[in-house]
Write an enzyme that holds these catalytic residues in place. Sequence first.
Site, PDB file in Angstrom:
ATOM      1  N   ARG A   1     -11.490 -31.032  54.964  1.00 17.16           N
ATOM      2  CA  ARG A   1      -9.736 -31.129  54.728  1.00 17.16           C
ATOM      3  C   ARG A   1      -9.552 -32.493  54.647  1.00 17.16           C
ATOM      4  O   ARG A   1      -8.743 -32.284  53.883  1.00 17.16           O
ATOM      5  CB  ARG A   1      -8.846 -30.282  56.105  1.00 17.16           C
ATOM      6  CG  ARG A   1      -7.577 -29.625  55.410  1.00 17.16           C
ATOM      7  CD  ARG A   1      -6.914 -28.696  55.786  1.00 17.16           C
ATOM      8  NE  ARG A   1      -7.204 -28.845  57.751  1.00 17.16           N
ATOM      9  CZ  ARG A   1      -6.988 -29.442  58.722  1.00 17.16           C
ATOM     10  NH1 ARG A   1      -6.319 -30.821  58.673  1.00 17.16           N
ATOM     11  NH2 ARG A   1      -7.303 -29.632  60.082  1.00 17.16           N
TER      12      ARG A   1
ATOM     13  N   TYR B   1       8.146 -23.254  35.402  1.00 22.23           N
ATOM     14  CA  TYR B   1       6.769 -22.007  36.006  1.00 22.23           C
ATOM     15  C   TYR B   1       7.754 -21.749  37.046  1.00 22.23           C
ATOM     16  O   TYR B   1       8.547 -21.924  37.901  1.00 22.23           O
ATOM     17  CB  TYR B   1       5.380 -22.716  36.433  1.00 22.23           C
ATOM     18  CG  TYR B   1       4.230 -21.633  36.983  1.00 22.23           C
ATOM     19  CD1 TYR B   1       3.846 -21.359  36.456  1.00 22.23           C
ATOM     20  CD2 TYR B   1       4.132 -21.692  37.920  1.00 22.23           C
ATOM     21  CE1 TYR B   1       2.849 -20.145  36.909  1.00 22.23           C
ATOM     22  CE2 TYR B   1       3.214 -20.907  39.175  1.00 22.23           C
ATOM     23  CZ  TYR B   1       2.642 -20.355  37.889  1.00 22.23           C
ATOM     24  OH  TYR B   1       1.748 -19.423  38.517  1.00 22.23           O
TER      25      TYR B   1
ATOM     26  N   ASP C   1       4.941 -31.616  35.897  1.00 27.27           N
ATOM     27  CA  ASP C   1       3.826 -30.336  35.623  1.00 27.27           C
ATOM     28  C   ASP C   1       2.900 -30.919  34.351  1.00 27.27           C
ATOM     29  O   ASP C   1       3.480 -30.473  33.443  1.00 27.27           O
ATOM     30  CB  ASP C   1       4.415 -29.229  36.298  1.00 27.27           C
ATOM     31  CG  ASP C   1       2.892 -27.724  35.762  1.00 27.27           C
ATOM     32  OD1 ASP C   1       1.658 -28.571  35.782  1.00 27.27           O
ATOM     33  OD2 ASP C   1       3.809 -27.429  36.891  1.00 27.27           O
TER      34      ASP C   1
ATOM     35  N   LYS D   1      -6.217 -23.677  35.162  1.00 28.69           N
ATOM     36  CA  LYS D   1      -5.682 -23.511  33.279  1.00 28.69           C
ATOM     37  C   LYS D   1      -7.026 -24.294  32.642  1.00 28.69           C
ATOM     38  O   LYS D   1      -8.479 -23.742  32.791  1.00 28.69           O
ATOM     39  CB  LYS D   1      -4.252 -23.864  33.107  1.00 28.69           C
ATOM     40  CG  LYS D   1      -3.460 -23.167  34.397  1.00 28.69           C
ATOM     41  CD  LYS D   1      -3.785 -21.607  34.172  1.00 28.69           C
ATOM     42  CE  LYS D   1      -2.721 -21.227  35.112  1.00 28.69           C
ATOM     43  NZ  LYS D   1      -1.114 -21.626  35.512  1.00 28.69           N
TER      44      LYS D   1
HETATM   45  C1  LIG Z   1      -0.436 -21.845  36.777  1.00 32.81           C
HETATM   46  C2  LIG Z   1       0.488 -22.772  36.660  1.00 32.81           C
HETATM   47  C3  LIG Z   1       1.144 -23.151  38.140  1.00 32.81           C
HETATM   48  C4  LIG Z   1       0.462 -22.822  39.449  1.00 32.81           C
HETATM   49  O1  LIG Z   1      -0.968 -23.205  39.868  1.00 32.81           O
HETATM   50  P1  LIG Z   1      -1.742 -22.349  40.295  1.00 32.81           P
HETATM   51  O2  LIG Z   1      -3.101 -22.866  40.250  1.00 32.81           O
HETATM   52  O3  LIG Z   1      -2.272 -20.774  39.914  1.00 32.81           O
HETATM   53  O4  LIG Z   1      -1.804 -22.196  41.831  1.00 32.81           O
HETATM   54  C5  LIG Z   1       2.189 -24.397  38.023  1.00 32.81           C
HETATM   55  N1  LIG Z   1       2.416 -24.407  36.921  1.00 32.81           N
HETATM   56  C6  LIG Z   1       2.068 -24.629  35.644  1.00 32.81           C
HETATM   57  C7  LIG Z   1       3.039 -24.799  34.993  1.00 32.81           C
HETATM   58  C8  LIG Z   1       0.962 -23.070  35.865  1.00 32.81           C
HETATM   59  O5  LIG Z   1       1.016 -22.791  34.629  1.00 32.81           O
END
Ligand SMILES: *Cc1c(COP(=O)(O)O)cnc(C)c1O
Length: 389
Positions: A55, A108, A181, A206
């Site tokens: 961790r 998001y 983000d 992603k």
């Molecule tokens: C999918 C996504 C998230 C969340 O990510 P996870 O890996 O599903 O927890 C946050 N921000 C954006 C823009 C996303 O597309």
Amino acid sequence: MELNTRAVHVINEPFTEGSWPLSVPLVQSSAFAFESADELAGAMAGPDGRYVYGRRGNPTVRALERTLAGLEGGAGAIAFASGMGAISGVLLALLRPGDRVVAQRCLYGGTHAVLADLAERYGVEVVRISGDDPAELAAAAVHPATRVLVLETIANPTGQVPDLPGLLAAARALGVTSLVDNSLASPVLCRPLELGADIVVHSTTKYLSGHSDVLGGAAVFADDELRLRVWPRTVELGACADPFAAWLTLRGIPTLPLRMREHCANAAALAELLAGHPAVTAVHHPWRPDHPSYAMARKVLAGGGGLLSFELAGGREAGRAFIERVRVARLALSLGGVETLVTHPASTSHRELDEGELAAAGIGAGLVRMSVGIEDAGDLWADVEQALA
Ligand SMILES: *Cc1c(COP(=O)(O)O)cnc(C)c1O
């Protein structure tokens, strides 16, 4: 070095005396053994010393963190179990009751939920702005406890690109920590730290991992002091990256620049064909001159990205029929993988909303979202055409 070189040469430490494994080793161990009590105690001091416990750090995870910091141009990074782990971890580390967060309206859904929860249960005040005008931030930041600005490089499903240079400069001048983000752009299309952001977060689930086989997240910091301040809180939260997930993410990164090029080219080609189809009333993709963020996208992005959305003249029924009739594209919620995915928010993620509520959220009843993959563009268009027919 250029980004496509940095992506291939992921950070890899010498593993055995005198030679390096070409790929990053997967160190699948939760704990690390020491010779002496003093050495073990000394290793507990921070994130960058010897490995103690999973961790707090792991060689495979640290290789991912250093690689992501290199790609984004940051001083350091923290890897998380998911994108939401990164967003929750950073916000919980930075905020206290009574603080104010300024957030872009179109964010998001999971980030919306965290902010709503922080407001309702933890006394954090959340002020929404459009993201297109730095004056809105200056007005919101008159509150002396304005701590964090939350933005997305490319918002989903609208494709909005906020005024990153203007807002990030304003945040810096006002002493507000900015968090961007960058999941939908990836460091190939935009590096917000170079535009003045303090923290970049990613859902590495992603584009970075890119193969729809792993969940992960990361926060990359412009300034190392901020990373060292956030790190102990994230160790408490426990949403740390698993070594195998980190390894799979590192497995995807060398081809990120190639994949992004194909995602962008295919999405731009499909957007153009969709715009000329009689069943389609609007196409939303920031690389198109009729998109409200077109000028900003051309200024801050190196490509329009792989995500597009379009509205069908047939409304809710047509949207639902479309996502069930595609054959090459698949009906699934995620994005950023090599395969093309479609969703219809009005009959899936937003099915509880009536037409009025959908309109207020900026989502048409016939809106289809498409994460365009790297398949052959002709095959994708043939699939879209038969589903529209
Ligand atoms: C999918 C996504 C998230 C969340 O990510 P996870 O890996 O599903 O927890 C946050 N921000 C954006 C823009 C996303 O597309």
